[in-house]
Design a protein around this motif. Structure first.
Motif, short mmCIF file in Angstrom:
data_model
loop_
_atom_site.label_atom_id
_atom_site.label_comp_id
_atom_site.label_asym_id
_atom_site.label_seq_id
_atom_site.Cartn_x
_atom_site.Cartn_y
_atom_site.Cartn_z
N ILE A 163 -64.51 103.91 105.46
CA ILE A 163 -63.44 104.91 105.51
C ILE A 163 -62.10 104.29 105.13
N ALA A 164 -61.91 103.05 105.54
CA ALA A 164 -60.64 102.35 105.23
C ALA A 164 -60.95 101.00 104.60
N PRO A 165 -61.19 100.94 103.28
CA PRO A 165 -61.48 99.66 102.63
C PRO A 165 -60.35 98.66 102.84
N VAL A 166 -60.69 97.38 102.91
CA VAL A 166 -59.73 96.34 103.27
C VAL A 166 -59.65 95.26 102.20
N THR A 167 -58.55 94.51 102.23
CA THR A 167 -58.41 93.31 101.41
C THR A 167 -59.23 92.21 102.05
N VAL A 168 -59.93 91.41 101.22
CA VAL A 168 -60.84 90.39 101.73
C VAL A 168 -60.57 89.06 101.05
N TYR A 184 -62.81 87.11 105.37
CA TYR A 184 -61.76 87.44 106.33
C TYR A 184 -60.98 88.64 105.78
N THR A 185 -60.78 89.66 106.61
CA THR A 185 -60.19 90.89 106.14
C THR A 185 -58.74 91.07 106.59
N SER A 186 -58.05 91.99 105.95
CA SER A 186 -56.66 92.28 106.30
C SER A 186 -56.54 92.94 107.67
N LEU A 187 -57.66 93.30 108.30
CA LEU A 187 -57.64 93.81 109.67
C LEU A 187 -57.78 92.68 110.69
N GLY A 188 -57.90 91.44 110.19
CA GLY A 188 -58.03 90.30 111.10
C GLY A 188 -59.46 90.06 111.56
N GLU A 189 -60.42 90.64 110.84
CA GLU A 189 -61.83 90.48 111.20
C GLU A 189 -62.50 89.51 110.23
N ALA A 197 -64.68 96.34 100.79
CA ALA A 197 -63.51 95.74 100.17
C ALA A 197 -62.78 96.68 99.21
N SER A 198 -61.45 96.65 99.28
CA SER A 198 -60.63 97.34 98.30
C SER A 198 -60.18 96.38 97.21
N TYR A 251 -70.23 90.93 89.14
CA TYR A 251 -70.63 92.07 89.98
C TYR A 251 -69.41 92.92 90.34
N LEU A 252 -68.34 92.29 90.80
CA LEU A 252 -67.18 93.05 91.24
C LEU A 252 -66.49 93.74 90.07
N TYR A 253 -66.54 93.14 88.89
CA TYR A 253 -66.00 93.79 87.70
C TYR A 253 -66.76 95.09 87.43
N THR A 254 -68.10 95.02 87.55
CA THR A 254 -68.92 96.21 87.30
C THR A 254 -68.65 97.29 88.33
N SER A 255 -68.44 96.91 89.58
CA SER A 255 -68.19 97.92 90.62
C SER A 255 -66.71 98.28 90.74
N ARG A 256 -65.88 97.73 89.85
CA ARG A 256 -64.46 98.08 89.74
C ARG A 256 -63.67 97.75 91.01
N ILE A 257 -64.02 96.64 91.64
CA ILE A 257 -63.23 96.14 92.76
C ILE A 257 -62.35 95.00 92.24
N PRO A 258 -61.03 95.12 92.33
CA PRO A 258 -60.15 94.06 91.83
C PRO A 258 -60.49 92.71 92.46
N PHE A 259 -60.56 91.69 91.60
CA PHE A 259 -60.95 90.35 92.06
C PHE A 259 -60.07 89.32 91.38
#
Length: 366
Positions: A179-184, A197-202, A253-254, A290-298
């Protein structure tokens, strides 16, 4: 024919085929393609004519106009390997090898080394048979690919090593999303494979499947064919473990940041065992593809001292404080934080990716 947004995967050619490849570039209709910058560094790149006859025979061999080239084509991400096998009418493989694979993944407590070794040798002795069903990869639910043999490249580097590039088009269909993708931020390694490690501190830890029960098998007197099968099995296991990271990132991940890796800095264990080689291939190339194909900025960030500097002090006060490293722990002498060293490194990777906070070196010792 030009393939839109091609997904090119480079594999290293075995030294026994170097002379054959050099001859191919001289005798067949080829075009210099030195403008192609993706993949391993090289001094010259050739594109084969679209009419070149290319057949993949098995996990270790392909032919170009009937000339055999030795290269482990099974060292590809799952979705493109599946596409390659399914598009190769001449493909052969060992029957029942998928059952052996399931045995090594299941492992203990029902493991029987003697029985496994006998089964391994029996399969090797029986030889390969025509089979276009990919046996050592799970069926991807989100990724698919199509192989384009008419776009085939060869490259040589300064050391005289040869590589081949296979071209695919790849697509991604998302099944679920947080629901809320995070920076990783990712700390990449062998064991654990990765700590996120995520931007939520997890944080989330990815550990490899235990294959220690194979040590006795590898130490026994296996025939060369059985040894090859065992290497393929352990590589496939490492690849499957690594690709679980991709599934998690696609859901959570966002955007993703990882360390900028160099071969010099990598532990030699990364390439001494087939399982570790699969993880190496994932960290260096498959992850970004993989992330390029799924369009997640890396993006990759500097890797210096990610384990040694306290991410908490840096995030809260912009201080670079060097801590103490235990076997699995990081301890900061200033803020007294004690945490997993890999989590601390992943936290630093995320901060560097975000450029937060502005760097200031007010403290080195705390």
């Amino acid at each position: 024919m030009t393939i839109p947004n091609p997904d090119r995967h480079w594999i290293q050619i075995k030294k026994a085929s170097y002379n054959t490849v050099a001859t191919i570039t001289q005798q067949l209709q080829t075009t210099r393609a030195d403008h192609l910058t993706c993949g391993p560094r090289g001094i010259a790149t050739w594109r084969l004519s679209s009419s070149a006859e290319i057949e993949v025979l098995n996990d270790e061999q392909l032919t170009i106009h009937g000339q055999t080239i030795h290269a482990e084509v099974n060292h590809l991400p799952a979705h493109v390997y599946r596409a390659l096998v399914q598009a190769s009418p001449a493909f052969t493989q060992y029957p029942e090898v998928d059952h052996l694979y399931q045995q090594i993944r299941d492992g203990k407590p029902d493991w029987d080394t003697a029985q496994f070794t006998r089964s391994l040798e029996e399969i090797a002795q029986g030889g390969r048979r025509p089979d276009q069903v990919p046996r050592l990869v799970s069926t991807p639910r989100t990724y698919s690919a199509t192989w384009h043999p008419q776009e085939f490249f060869l490259r040589v580097n300064k050391a005289g090593d040869w590589f081949a590039a296979l071209t695919f088009t790849a697509s991604f269909q998302r099944l679920s999303r947080s629901i809320a993708p995070v920076t990783v931020g990712l700390d990449l390694g062998l064991n654990p494979l990765t700590v996120a490690y995520t931007s939520l501190g997890e944080s989330h830890t990815f550990s490899p499947t235990d294959l220690s029960h194979l040590d006795q098998v590898a130490g026994s007197r296996l025939t060369p064919a059985a040894q090859k099968i065992l290497r393929h099995l352990t590589y496939a296991s490492g690849r499957e473990d690594a690709e679980k990271i991709i599934g998690w990132l696609n859901h959570h991940a966002s955007r993703v940041f990882a360390e900028r890796l160099s071969h010099r800095a990598m532990n030699t264990n990364f390439i001494q065992q087939a399982r570790n080689l699969a993880i190496h291939d994932h960290h260096f190339s498959a992850l970004s593809q993989y992330l390029y194909t799924s369009r997640i900025p890396f993006r990759r960030v500097a890797s210096y001292s990610t384990s040694q500097l306290c991410a908490c002090c840096f995030e809260k006060e912009g201080l670079e404080v060097k801590g103490e490293l235990g076997f699995t722990t990081f301890t900061c002498p200033r803020c007294k934080t004690v945490r997993c060293r890999h989590e601390n490194a992943a936290h630093n990777v995320m901060l560097r990716g975000l450029n937060l906070p502005p760097r200031c070196k007010k403290s080195q010792a705390g």
